[in-house]
Design a protein around this motif. Structure first.
Motif, mmCIF file in Angstrom:
data_model
loop_
_atom_site.group_PDB
_atom_site.id
_atom_site.type_symbol
_atom_site.label_atom_id
_atom_site.label_comp_id
_atom_site.label_asym_id
_atom_site.label_seq_id
_atom_site.Cartn_x
_atom_site.Cartn_y
_atom_site.Cartn_z
ATOM 1 N N UNK A 44 0.833 -1.198 0.000
ATOM 2 C CA UNK A 44 0.000 0.000 0.000
ATOM 3 C C UNK A 44 0.867 1.248 0.000
ATOM 4 N N UNK A 45 0.535 2.211 -0.845
ATOM 5 C CA UNK A 45 1.348 3.413 -1.026
ATOM 6 C C UNK A 45 0.513 4.668 -0.787
ATOM 7 N N UNK A 46 1.120 5.646 -0.132
ATOM 8 C CA UNK A 46 0.495 6.949 0.087
ATOM 9 C C UNK A 46 1.324 8.004 -0.640
ATOM 10 N N UNK A 47 0.664 8.778 -1.475
ATOM 11 C CA UNK A 47 1.336 9.773 -2.321
ATOM 12 C C UNK A 47 0.806 11.161 -1.986
ATOM 13 N N UNK A 48 1.726 12.095 -1.833
ATOM 14 C CA UNK A 48 1.367 13.484 -1.621
ATOM 15 C C UNK A 48 2.227 14.385 -2.503
ATOM 16 N N UNK A 49 1.602 15.450 -3.013
ATOM 17 C CA UNK A 49 2.345 16.542 -3.633
ATOM 18 C C UNK A 49 1.965 17.814 -2.898
#
Length: 211
Positions: free
Chosen positions: A197-202
Motif C-alpha cells: 500500500x502506497x500513500x502519495x502526496x504533492x
C-alpha cells in the motif's frame, strides 16, 4: 538498460520496481523542466527515469548507502549518451550531514521516511521541505500504515531486504508538517499494488510564499 551491473538482487529490484510501486505515477507528478533534489535516491532509479525521458533539467540524488550511490553513478554514466543535456549528480551523504544547500523546483522523498528513526522524522521532513523554492513542489511517497495486513507485508519486505524494523509515519503527520513548512497540499492519493500500500502526496510552495 541503465542498470546492467552490480549485485543481481539490486538489479532485479531496479528492473521490477514498477510492479510493486507506482513509479510511473510518481514520475508524472514531477513538473517538466525542473531541477530536482531526490532525498534518499537509493540506486538512482527515479532520477534515471526522469533524466532518460527528458522530464528534468538537472537532478541531484543523495543517499546514505555508498553501495546504492555506486549503482546510481554507474547508471548516470550510461545516461550521458541517452540524455546528454541533463545534468545528473549522485552524492553519498549521511543523514547527520544534512541535505545539500540551495533550493530546487522539485524535491522528492520516496520510500525513505519509514527508514528514519521516529524521533528524527519531523526534522528530516522539514529539512526536505525547506529545499523547495517558491512555486516548487515536494513529492512525498511512503508505505501505508493501514490496513494492518498491508503494513505487515511491507514490514516483512524490509526485514528481508533491508534487515531493518521500519517505523511508519502516519500520513496525517506529513500533511501537518507540510502546512507547518508553508506548503499547500495539491495531490493526495493512495495506491495498492500487489500486497503493498502506497500513500502519495504533492505539496506546493506558493510563488513568493513565506518560508
Amino acid at each position: 538498460s541503465l542498470f546492467t551491473d552490480g549485485p543481481l538482487l539490486g538489479r532485479l529490484m531496479q528492473h521490477h520496481r514498477h510492479r510493486i510501486a507506482p513509479v510511473a505515477r510518481c514520475l508524472e507528478l514531477v513538473p517538466a523542466g525542473v531541477d530536482l533534489l531526490d532525498v534518499g535516491c537509493g540506486g538512482g532509479l527515479f532520477v534515471a527515469c526522469l533524466a532518460a525521458t527528458g522530464r528534468v533539467r538537472s537532478a541531484h540524488g543523495v543517499d546514505a548507502s555508498a553501495a546504492a550511490i555506486a549503482t546510481a553513478r554507474a547508471a548516470a554514466n550510461r545516461l550521458r549518451d541517452r540524455a546528454p543535456g541533463v545534468e545528473v549528480r549522485f552524492e553519498h551523504r549521511r543523514v547527520e550531514e544534512g541535505l545539500p544547500a540551495g533550493e530546487y523546483g522539485a524535491v522528492s522523498m520516496i520510500d525513505v521516511m519509514h527508514h528514519i528513526p521516529r524521533s528524527a522524522q519531523r526534522g528530516a521532513f522539514l529539512e526536505a521541505a525547506a529545499r523547495v523554492r517558491a512555486g516548487g513542489v515536494f513529492l512525498y511517497k511512503d508505505m501505508c500504515d493501514a490496513p494492518a495486513w498491508r503494513a505487515a507485508m511491507n514490514r516483512m519486505h524490509d526485514l528481508v531486504m533491508a534487515r531493518q524494523w521500519i517505523r511508519y509515519l502516519p500520513i496525517e503527520d506529513a500533511d501537518r508538517w507540510a502546512a507547518e513548512a508553508g506548503l499547500v497540499r495539491e495531490v493526495a492519493e493512495e495506491r495498492a499494488m500487489l500486497w503493498y500500500g502506497h500513500e502519495i502526496r504533492v505539496y506546493r510552495r506558493a510563488a513568493g510564499g513565506a518560508r
